[in-house]
Scaffold this motif. Structure first.
Motif, PDB file in Angstrom:
ATOM      1  N   ILE A  96       5.238  10.218  -2.366  1.00  0.00           N
ATOM      2  CA  ILE A  96       5.903  10.842  -1.221  1.00  0.00           C
ATOM      3  C   ILE A  96       7.010  11.774  -1.702  1.00  0.00           C
ATOM      4  CG2 ILE A  96       7.043  10.421   0.979  1.00  0.00           C
ATOM      5  CD1 ILE A  96       6.115   7.489   0.674  1.00  0.00           C
ATOM      6  N   ILE A 108       5.152   6.885   8.347  1.00  0.00           N
ATOM      7  CA  ILE A 108       5.125   5.926   7.251  1.00  0.00           C
ATOM      8  C   ILE A 108       5.898   4.665   7.634  1.00  0.00           C
ATOM      9  CG2 ILE A 108       5.879   5.494   4.883  1.00  0.00           C
ATOM     10  CD1 ILE A 108       5.462   8.591   4.464  1.00  0.00           C
ATOM     11  N   ALA A 196      -0.020   1.025   4.172  1.00  0.00           N
ATOM     12  CA  ALA A 196       0.692   2.303   4.193  1.00  0.00           C
ATOM     13  C   ALA A 196       0.127   3.311   3.212  1.00  0.00           C
ATOM     14  CB  ALA A 196       2.172   2.067   3.898  1.00  0.00           C
ATOM     15  N   LEU A 199      -1.764   6.430   4.223  1.00  0.00           N
ATOM     16  CA  LEU A 199      -1.109   7.594   4.807  1.00  0.00           C
ATOM     17  C   LEU A 199      -0.919   8.725   3.814  1.00  0.00           C
ATOM     18  CD1 LEU A 199       1.693   5.835   6.854  1.00  0.00           C
ATOM     19  CD2 LEU A 199      -0.377   6.854   7.759  1.00  0.00           C
ATOM     20  N   TYR A 200      -0.922   8.415   2.537  1.00  0.00           N
ATOM     21  CA  TYR A 200      -0.436   9.374   1.572  1.00  0.00           C
ATOM     22  C   TYR A 200      -1.458  10.387   1.121  1.00  0.00           C
ATOM     23  CZ  TYR A 200       3.159   6.062   1.977  1.00  0.00           C
ATOM     24  OH  TYR A 200       4.096   5.239   2.511  1.00  0.00           O
TER      25      TYR A 200
END
Length: 204
Positions: A96, A108, A196, A199-200
């Protein structure tokens, strides 16, 4: 006597903090988060770590005062130490950029609680996320302040009701009082990291 098994924080904390508002929880979170960020920077050997006072705009609300702040900070620190050893969350955070858009940051943070399960491990994971983003922006105090504000606003909007139901931030000390709860608080972050990381892809 039966009362001998009651944690010393319990009675006083519930009397004092039962009437806390969302904003109260947010203002207290700012004190805890600023201390958490500064403490970890110093412990990680950051010689240019900003002072706690630099992490917020002058005149920013910080009340109402909390009892047993050092004990609360110690509990936060213990969970943070475990997150240092969580390879999944380390990999997640590394992807991130520090200047990720506000909405991406909120997405996030929201994914940490996407299954509507709240616990202290996930709350501290949010603190830890802010800390690692702050590390990437050491030379940009305004950006660090913005990251902190995003976390505090998220806590006020999404997490504060849960903390109020527990009786306030002091509840983390009681919860963290047994080895079983310490393990549970930390292990749940593995679930957070696994979810999570999806999401990246948008940052690659």
């Amino acid at each position: 006597m039966a009362t001998s098994s009651i944690h010393p924080l319990s009675t006083n904390r519930r009397k004092l903090e039962r009437q806390l508002s969302r904003d109260d929880i947010g203002n207290q979170a700012r004190v805890l988060l600023n201390g958490f960020i500064h403490d970890r920077m110093v412990r990680d050997g950051m010689t240019d770590a900003p002072a706690v006072e630099e992490l917020q705009e002058p005149g920013t609300p910080v009340g109402p005062p909390m009892e047993h702040v050092q004990e609360i900070a110690r509990a936060l620190r213990c969970i943070g130490d475990e997150l240092d050893r969580d390879e999944k969350i380390q990999s997640m955070i590394a992807k991130i950029p520090p200047d990720a858009p506000h909405q991406s940051f909120l997405k996030i943070a929201g994914d940490f609680f996407s299954d509507n399960i709240y616990n202290w491990g996930r709350v501290v994971a949010l603190f830890y996320f802010a800390y690692r983003m702050a590390l990437k922006a050491l030379d940009r105090i305004p950006l660090i302040r913005a990251i902190i504000n995003w976390v505090i606003n998220f806590i006020v909007d999404k997490v504060a009701p849960w903390i109020i139901e527990r009786g306030g931030w002091g509840a983390i000390v009681e919860y963290f009082g047994t080895p079983a709860n310490q393990v549970a608080a930390v292990m749940i972050t593995g679930v957070v990291a696994s979810a999570a990381v999806l999401l990246y892809k948008s940052f690659n």
